[in-house]
Design a protein around this motif. Structure first.
Motif, PDB file in Angstrom:
ATOM      1  N   ARG A 176       0.890  -1.206   0.121  1.00 11.39           N
ATOM      2  CA  ARG A 176      -0.119   0.064  -0.162  1.00 11.39           C
ATOM      3  C   ARG A 176       0.926   1.324   0.147  1.00 11.39           C
ATOM      4  O   ARG A 176       2.050   1.240   0.627  1.00 11.39           O
ATOM      5  CB  ARG A 176      -0.838  -0.093   1.272  1.00 11.39           C
ATOM      6  CG  ARG A 176      -1.999   1.074   1.309  1.00 11.39           C
ATOM      7  CD  ARG A 176      -2.933   0.620   2.268  1.00 11.39           C
ATOM      8  NE  ARG A 176      -2.272   0.122   3.664  1.00 11.39           N
ATOM      9  CZ  ARG A 176      -1.806   0.774   4.595  1.00 11.39           C
ATOM     10  NH1 ARG A 176      -1.693   2.166   4.528  1.00 11.39           N
ATOM     11  NH2 ARG A 176      -1.180   0.021   5.618  1.00 11.39           N
ATOM     12  N   VAL A 177       0.688   2.051  -0.805  1.00  4.04           N
ATOM     13  CA  VAL A 177       1.566   3.315  -1.121  1.00  4.04           C
ATOM     14  C   VAL A 177       1.559   4.175   0.499  1.00  4.04           C
ATOM     15  O   VAL A 177       0.390   4.538   1.131  1.00  4.04           O
ATOM     16  CB  VAL A 177       0.925   4.267  -2.155  1.00  4.04           C
ATOM     17  CG1 VAL A 177       1.690   5.475  -2.019  1.00  4.04           C
ATOM     18  CG2 VAL A 177       1.050   3.580  -3.500  1.00  4.04           C
ATOM     19  N   ILE A 178       2.504   4.541   0.930  1.00  2.82           N
ATOM     20  CA  ILE A 178       2.819   5.189   2.063  1.00  2.82           C
ATOM     21  C   ILE A 178       1.933   6.629   1.877  1.00  2.82           C
ATOM     22  O   ILE A 178       1.992   7.442   0.874  1.00  2.82           O
ATOM     23  CB  ILE A 178       4.208   5.553   2.370  1.00  2.82           C
ATOM     24  CG1 ILE A 178       5.168   4.174   2.591  1.00  2.82           C
ATOM     25  CG2 ILE A 178       4.376   6.404   3.511  1.00  2.82           C
ATOM     26  CD1 ILE A 178       6.378   4.320   2.677  1.00  2.82           C
ATOM     27  N   GLY A 179       1.395   7.042   2.869  1.00  2.00           N
ATOM     28  CA  GLY A 179       0.538   8.341   3.082  1.00  2.00           C
ATOM     29  C   GLY A 179      -0.697   8.169   2.364  1.00  2.00           C
ATOM     30  O   GLY A 179      -1.155   9.495   1.897  1.00  2.00           O
ATOM     31  N   THR A 180      -1.406   7.275   1.938  1.00  2.00           N
ATOM     32  CA  THR A 180      -2.629   7.094   1.455  1.00  2.00           C
ATOM     33  C   THR A 180      -3.540   6.602   2.259  1.00  2.00           C
ATOM     34  O   THR A 180      -3.481   5.593   2.818  1.00  2.00           O
ATOM     35  CB  THR A 180      -2.440   6.167  -0.060  1.00  2.00           C
ATOM     36  OG1 THR A 180      -2.107   4.862   0.223  1.00  2.00           O
ATOM     37  CG2 THR A 180      -1.660   7.021  -0.789  1.00  2.00           C
ATOM     38  N   ASP A 181      -4.801   7.010   2.486  1.00  2.00           N
ATOM     39  CA  ASP A 181      -5.843   6.614   3.073  1.00  2.00           C
ATOM     40  C   ASP A 181      -6.797   5.376   2.632  1.00  2.00           C
ATOM     41  O   ASP A 181      -6.444   5.197   1.597  1.00  2.00           O
ATOM     42  CB  ASP A 181      -6.881   7.673   3.361  1.00  2.00           C
ATOM     43  CG  ASP A 181      -6.382   8.833   4.448  1.00  2.00           C
ATOM     44  OD1 ASP A 181      -5.349   8.503   5.240  1.00  2.00           O
ATOM     45  OD2 ASP A 181      -7.124   9.931   4.722  1.00  2.00           O
ATOM     46  N   VAL A 182      -7.471   4.787   3.650  1.00  2.00           N
ATOM     47  CA  VAL A 182      -8.340   3.815   2.957  1.00  2.00           C
ATOM     48  C   VAL A 182      -9.631   3.836   3.540  1.00  2.00           C
ATOM     49  O   VAL A 182      -9.968   4.570   4.436  1.00  2.00           O
ATOM     50  CB  VAL A 182      -7.634   2.207   3.712  1.00  2.00           C
ATOM     51  CG1 VAL A 182      -8.620   1.107   3.146  1.00  2.00           C
ATOM     52  CG2 VAL A 182      -6.406   2.193   3.176  1.00  2.00           C
ATOM     53  N   LEU A 183     -10.696   3.860   2.677  1.00  2.00           N
ATOM     54  CA  LEU A 183     -12.155   3.842   2.982  1.00  2.00           C
ATOM     55  C   LEU A 183     -12.926   2.651   2.584  1.00  2.00           C
ATOM     56  O   LEU A 183     -12.796   2.278   1.318  1.00  2.00           O
ATOM     57  CB  LEU A 183     -12.807   5.420   2.365  1.00  2.00           C
ATOM     58  CG  LEU A 183     -14.073   5.556   2.703  1.00  2.00           C
ATOM     59  CD1 LEU A 183     -14.495   5.646   4.186  1.00  2.00           C
ATOM     60  CD2 LEU A 183     -14.543   6.770   1.981  1.00  2.00           C
ATOM     61  N   THR A 184     -13.734   2.356   3.228  1.00  2.00           N
ATOM     62  CA  THR A 184     -14.809   1.304   2.915  1.00  2.00           C
ATOM     63  C   THR A 184     -16.071   1.809   3.084  1.00  2.00           C
ATOM     64  O   THR A 184     -16.588   2.242   4.271  1.00  2.00           O
ATOM     65  CB  THR A 184     -14.645  -0.160   3.845  1.00  2.00           C
ATOM     66  OG1 THR A 184     -13.499  -0.425   3.521  1.00  2.00           O
ATOM     67  CG2 THR A 184     -15.912  -0.954   3.379  1.00  2.00           C
TER      68      THR A 184
END
Length: 459
Positions: A176-184
């Motif tokens: 997963r790219v560093i500094g990127t959020d995740v949302l479901t």
């Protein structure tokens, strides 16, 4: 003799000095042409990359808007009805949420990508024990964001559900790219389901108050009976929604008494109810950014790809790669508190009610949900601000320093946002440098931002 001398003088070639002057003039002209060509070629590459970034960004933002705007959507009964007066004497719409009749709801294959279990502590929340009677579906099960600002675990909960190397933020291919959020987010697929009261019939018990079975006979335009493949049904009209465990035999769907707290209600045909396969018709959509390369090998040129996952990684449909060239992805959630005010928070702030400082809006009466229950502020999200930092996938060594400057407003701590360079050392201006993410500095970068209103918050 005079004639022969004139002939020799006329037949003489250019001198060495004249030749050198001609060559110098030719080199100057050729150099000017080459300079103009290189300048035009570089300008063309820059414009091509900018145009590609703009088109990719427009597509990504459009896809994000479509999903986020539907967050929390079920069938005609999300919020609204009679407004409830809050502690601040502000009348706010109460939440309408499905009533869960199924036992072990979180343990069954009903909610993909769920990271919260009963009687566990996640972040600053301690969730209650598993219910022993029908209950209203909690707000945090509709939407779950993850604030992932660095290489450490996301907050309030690690994203251990993505699987494999995606669980780790890093620079290797597949991370997963560093500094990127995740949302479901979750919402019901409105194109699915079967109408009850027409060719399909809901049969009540002897009293007619509870549901005995559903006999499916699809009408024109409805899915075939074989599309109902799950073990959980959702039956809803414009005022009631209920989820319960079922067994399926032929075209008959029967509530499973062994896996339900009590029989579900038999909704009347006059209220236009519909039945859905909850496991497959409820869309569980997750967005994240993954490290990829141009040739698929670790030695290739790295970039970030915006990924969209639907209903987990156990289904036959793989995660969808939307666009490449994404280096940052940030979500900010606009929540409405009990006073009717709206503020934008990170995922961990939403989850903890900003360390308990915010009281959630009221819910409909006679439910297990309160204005302070764990994760209740997720139901108060009225809008989501999405920020993308796009980069050119091609590394251009001849870019000047001003051309590499870019703006990313979520990193601005205070004051007016201003452009920064990839080597900016202040984390108050640039939280993460591209080099720390494994990406070259010599790329064009542009920010795209969209404010998405959640259409299902108010009917």
């Amino acid at each position: 003799m005079i004639t022969r001398s004139l002939f020799r003088r006329a037949a003489r070639g250019v001198t060495l000095v004249e030749l050198m002057i001609a060559m110098l003039l030719g080199i100057l002209v050729a150099g000017g042409i080459i300079t103009i060509f290189l300048s035009t070629s570089n300008s063309n590459r820059v414009q091509t990359q900018l145009a590609r970034m703009q088109e990719d960004g427009r597509f990504a933002i459009g896809r994000l808007n479509d999903d986020l705007a539907m967050a929390g959507g079920t069938y005609c009964n999300n919020t609204g009805g009679i407004a409830t007066t809050s502690a601040s004497n502000v009348a706010l719409d109460g939440l309408r949420t499905p009533k869960i009749f199924a036992k072990n709801f979180l343990d069954l294959p009903a909610l993909y990508e769920n990271t919260t279990k009963w009687a566990t502590t996640s972040g600053k929340n301690t969730y209650p024990a598993a219910p022993t009677a029908p209950y209203a579906m909690p707000s945090f099960m509709y939407m779950r964001g993850y604030n992932c600002t660095g290489t450490s675990d996301c907050t309030p909960i690690p994203v251990a559900f993505l699987g494999g190397s995606l669980d780790t933020a890093g620079t290797a291919v597949g991370n997963r790219v560093i500094g990127t959020d995740v949302l479901t987010v979750r919402y019901l697929n409105s194109s699915r389901g079967w109408r009850l009261g027409g060719t399909s019939v809901a049969v009540g018990d002897t009293t007619g108050g509870t549901l005995k079975e559903i006999d499916l006979t699809p009408a024109a335009g409805e899915p075939p009976v074989s599309d109902f493949k799950g073990t959980m049904a959702l039956v809803a009209d414009c005022s009631t929604s209920q989820v319960f465990a079922v067994t399926v035999s032929g075209n008959t769907i029967t509530p499973d008494p062994g896996n339900n707290f009590s029989p579900p209600l038999n909704l009347q045909p006059q209220s236009a109810p519909r039945v859905y396969d909850f496991v497959h018709d409820m869309q569980n959509v997750t967005y994240y950014v993954q490290v990829v390369t141009d040739d698929g090998t670790p030695a290739g040129v790295k970039t970030g790809a915006l990924m969209r996952r639907v209903n987990g990684d156990t289904v036959s449909v793989p995660d969808q790669e939307l666009i490449r060239g994404v280096e940052r992805l940030t979500f900010r959630y606009g929540v409405e508190d009990t006073s009717g005010g709206v503020r934008f928070l990170t995922a961990d702030q939403v989850d903890s009610r900003n360390d308990g400082a915010i009281t959630c809006p009221p819910t409909v009466s006679n439910t297990n949900l309160t204005t302070t229950d764990p994760g209740c502020l997720w139901r108060a999200v009225k809008s989501i601000e999405v920020s993308l930092l796009l980069s050119s996938q091609a590394t251009m060594a001849n870019l000047t320093t001003p051309e590499t400057a870019f703006l990313y407003t979520p990193d601005t701590a205070t004051g007016t946002p201003s452009p920064v360079y990839p080597t900016e050392a202040s984390t108050a201006k640039l939280a993460i440098q591209p080099s720390a993410q494994g990406f070259p500095d010599q790329r064009l970068r542009r920010q795209l931002t969209s404010l998405v209103m959640l259409r299902n918050y108010n009917p």
